[in-house]
Scaffold this active site. Structure first.
Site, PDB file in Angstrom:
ATOM      1  CE  LYS A  20       2.801  -2.202  -4.356  1.00 43.60           C
ATOM      2  NZ  LYS A  20       2.399  -2.038  -2.969  1.00 43.60           N
ATOM      3  CG  ASP A  76      -1.881  -1.205   1.173  1.00 43.22           C
ATOM      4  OD1 ASP A  76      -2.296  -1.610   0.076  1.00 43.22           O
ATOM      5  OD2 ASP A  76      -2.161  -1.752   2.257  1.00 43.22           O
TER       6      ASP A  76
END
Ligand code: IMO
Ligand code: MG
Length: 413
Positions: free
Chosen positions: A16, A13
């Site tokens: 990316k 999380d």
């Protein structure tokens, strides 16, 4: 040819996909090499929200080719739903989305097994996404799995399923129906089947962008085992999971400006107070796959140095810096103490990691909303100082700062 990897350097999380999305314009291929639909990647584009679980985020760029390598595990039913959803939003998949036939199939049985082991008190609770990822990878290693390419050979598929159900002591009654469902799904996905390693051989002059899922601290070998996912999330996973054996020219490590974790397992800098809650609310830290509230905490430079080392990080993308606005004093963890002694390495033992005491430095925060700033020099001095401190602690340059979910909310340096 150039090759770039965008890898999560914490517990997932890290935003990316947002970084992949801004870099995709210079890439010809965007490739996933590990993980499955345990990933949840959200991108905001023209005020519309796109959530990806299996399809690489690069699909939003017309003409770019998106690939799922052999290291990805595929729930064919979930993939079809995801593709349909994206097609309905006007995204074209024709001749630009490919899956390696060696990729393993996540069966409904895998989800069942995942749920059962999470509910079983004799089994360590991992806090998985219950998408069947762990049991699917386990079957691949046990040589009892079903692969994407098997969906096109009826007899073989039945044999593989019989073998798999037998291995799990699962009733054989459902084999025939499951084989039919899988073949049906296979028919829909057939245009995407392609032997991916040959693509690299045939496209030597193209630009490749590898899109990581999850993060280094969730890597099955180097993460906080057993509280990890079941794939190789680090740079080393790229060759295994995509068949690309060239050098990765640039590894971009994606670091959140604070840390988060979903599921169980130690998290040294976790904040269990109002500041943690403030970060959760400001950062909308709720899982995009499971909706679970994410645990929030301070930036951990000990963990960050470890993950930079494991990936050979060349450059840093520092994300979600905007979320820290309004917090008076920011902490960064610069060291660990275990039983009173300073330790210099990130512990391999989760038991030790759970007991270490983090040492912090304090930095003054900023109150300004920075989410529309596009020039690093225009950031408040304390925000620049925060970023510079991260750079100093890691000895790696921050080349991208993300201050919001939209493409335009990106600072390049
Ligand atoms: P993205 O790609 C954050 C976590 C789960 C659990 C552990 C094992 O969005 O960063 P699994 O279902 O993989 O067997 O769960 O890994 N996890 C993630 N946490 N982001 C993810 O993906 C994750 N994928 C798995 O919460 O702790
Ligand atoms: Mg996620």
């Amino acid at each position: 040819m150039s090759s770039t990897a965008v890898l999560g350097c914490a517990w997932g999380d890290e935003a990316k996909a947002k970084i992949v999305d801004v870099l995709a314009k210079d890439a010809d291929f965007i490739i996933r090499f590990q993980g499955g639909n345990n990933a949840g990647h959200t991108i905001k584009f023209n005020d519309e929200k796109f959530v990806f679980h299996l399809v690489p985020a690069g699909i939003l760029y017309p003409g770019k080719i998106c690939v799922l390598g052999s290291g990805v595990v595929i729930d064919p039913f979930a993939l079809i739903t995801e593709i349909e959803g994206l097609k309905n939003k006007g995204i074209n998949f024709e001749n630009r989305f490919f899956i390696d036939p060696r990729a393993h199939i996540v069966l409904p049985l895998h989800k069942e097994l995942d749920g059962n082991s999470e509910a079983n008190n004799n089994h360590t609770k991992i806090g998985t996404t219950k998408m069947g990822i762990g049991p699917c990878y386990a079957d691949s290693i046990a040589r009892t799995g079903i692969r994407f390419g098997d969906l096109y050979e009826e007899e073989l598929l039945q044999e593989r399923l019989t073998n798999n159900y037998y291995y799990h002591e699962y009733s054989q009654n459902g084999v025939q129906a499951m084989a039919e469902n899988l073949m049906e799904a296979g028919k829909i996905l057939q245009p995407y089947l392609k032997q991916i390693p040959y693509m690299w051989k045939e496209n030597k002059d193209k630009n490749l962008l590898f899109e990581g899922a999850q993060g280094t601290l969730l890597d099955v070998n180097y993460g906080t085992y057993p509280f990890v996912t079941s794939s190789h999330t680090i740079a080393g996973g790229i060759a295994i999971g995509s068949g690309f054996t060239g050098k990765i020219d640039k590894v971009i490590g994606v670091y959140k400006s604070y840390y988060t974790r979903v599921g169980e397992g130690p998290f040294p800098t976790e904040l269990l107070d109002e500041t943690g809650e403030q970060i959760r609310i400001q950062g909308n830290e709720y899982g995009s796959t499971t909706g679970r509230p994410r645990r929030c905490g301070w930036f951990d430079a000990v963990a960050a140095n470890y993950t930079a080392m494991l990936n050979g990080v060349d450059e840093i993308a520092l994300t979600l810096l905007d979320v820290l606005s309004g917090i008076e004093t920011l902490n960064i963890c610069i060291g660990y103490r275990y039983k009173g002694q300073k330790i210099h390495e990130f512990p391999y033992s989760t038991k030790i990691l759970a007991e270490i005491v983090p040492e912090y430095i304090q930095l003054p925060g900023w109150n300004e909303d920075i989410s529309s700033i596009t020039d690093f020099s225009k950031l408040p001095e304390n925000a620049r100082n925060y970023a510079a401190t991260v750079e100093d602690l890691l000895g790696i340059k921050i080349t991208i700062v993300s201050v919001g979910a939209e493409r335009r909310q990106t600072i390049f340096r």
